[in-house]
Design an enzyme around this catalytic site. Sequence first.
Site, mmCIF file in Angstrom:
data_model
loop_
_atom_site.group_PDB
_atom_site.id
_atom_site.type_symbol
_atom_site.label_atom_id
_atom_site.label_comp_id
_atom_site.label_asym_id
_atom_site.label_seq_id
_atom_site.Cartn_x
_atom_site.Cartn_y
_atom_site.Cartn_z
ATOM 1 N N ASP A 218 -13.348 -117.185 -20.898
ATOM 2 C CA ASP A 218 -14.498 -116.284 -20.853
ATOM 3 C C ASP A 218 -15.740 -117.019 -21.363
ATOM 4 O OD1 ASP A 218 -15.891 -113.764 -20.667
ATOM 5 O OD2 ASP A 218 -15.733 -113.640 -22.852
ATOM 6 N N ASP A 220 -19.226 -115.269 -22.653
ATOM 7 C CA ASP A 220 -20.024 -114.666 -23.723
ATOM 8 C C ASP A 220 -19.185 -114.421 -24.969
ATOM 9 O OD1 ASP A 220 -22.044 -114.603 -21.807
ATOM 10 O OD2 ASP A 220 -21.376 -112.650 -21.082
#
Length: 362
Positions: A218, A220
């Site tokens: 991922d 963020d």
Amino acid sequence: MELIYQRPELMKGKTILYVHGFASSGASGTVKNLRNMLPNTRVVAPDLPLNAHEAMDLLHNICETEKPDLIIGTSMGGMYAEQLYGFDRILVNPAFQIGETLKTLHGMGKQKWLNPREDGATEFFVTQDEADAFKEVASHCFENVDEEERRTRVYGLFGDKDPVVHTFDMFASHYINGIMFDGEHRLNDSVLINSVFPIINWIDDRQERRSKPVLYIDMDGVLADFDNGWRKIKDEALLEQYKGRVYDIPGFFANLDPMPSAVKAFRYLSEHYDTYILTSPPFSNPTAWSDKLMWVQKHLGVGSFRRLIVSHHKELNYGDYLIDDRDVNGADKFMGTFIKFGEDPFKTWDDIIVFFERLGGQ
């Protein structure tokens, strides 16, 4: 300082043909580094004749006898290497317009060899006839590009600060794997490790039909520091306008800093796993999608080429591992191993590196 970066398993037992640039030789620092970094790979690096026709003939003969598994050409050598069809090739800042480049960059007349030559020569002279020969040989670039060459065989690397050659557009009109990298014209240690080696890795995996575990990461709060991103914004009016939804600020995601050790971890994991970035940008911010691409290109470089996946249904991505800081957007339904970033025992990227080192690529 002696380089300690080594990849003994990469291209093991194979042959790389290195084609040097103008005024260089097979004894360049790049060749020495390749041999040090790839101790189980044979690196063939001939001194090219000054005359372009003679150089091209020599390279064809070497390809016929050595049958290299990979050809790496830099600058002028990239121009030559492009024409060595039928082999996997990496062209670094290829000088497809070498004839014109010599004239504009004072490459005519008396010149000095930048690296030791086998014949002991230290100087050479570029005449108009030699310049014309360069131009004539370069005119044959791209003549035999078929679909396999265009899509699979050839990668082009182009320094975004290269003051010498600017041939990305020429390359991109014939091949699909053109990549910009953070660097100038010369192939220094950093460019070799961070930009060339990821491509060597992909080529070696393809040649060996090697299947690696698939890893998704991922962005963020995992690769990119989301929390500190909004704290850096000093425009009070902008913060008030986007109160409670800073993620909608245009350009917000492109300006985030990497998380500590995130870039190092991504490069390490990319060497041992089939690694992708899997992110879910907000639908309410149209720039977020392109911002994330810009961030990946800036911070993760060549190793992230075509490895950015945008999805709000992460469970639909088949793989072995997912590293994420939240169990939303389908992360909680991921069928492989879900690694919760920021929580014990994976509080930092250093923790995650240790975990995967112990797995040994499994």
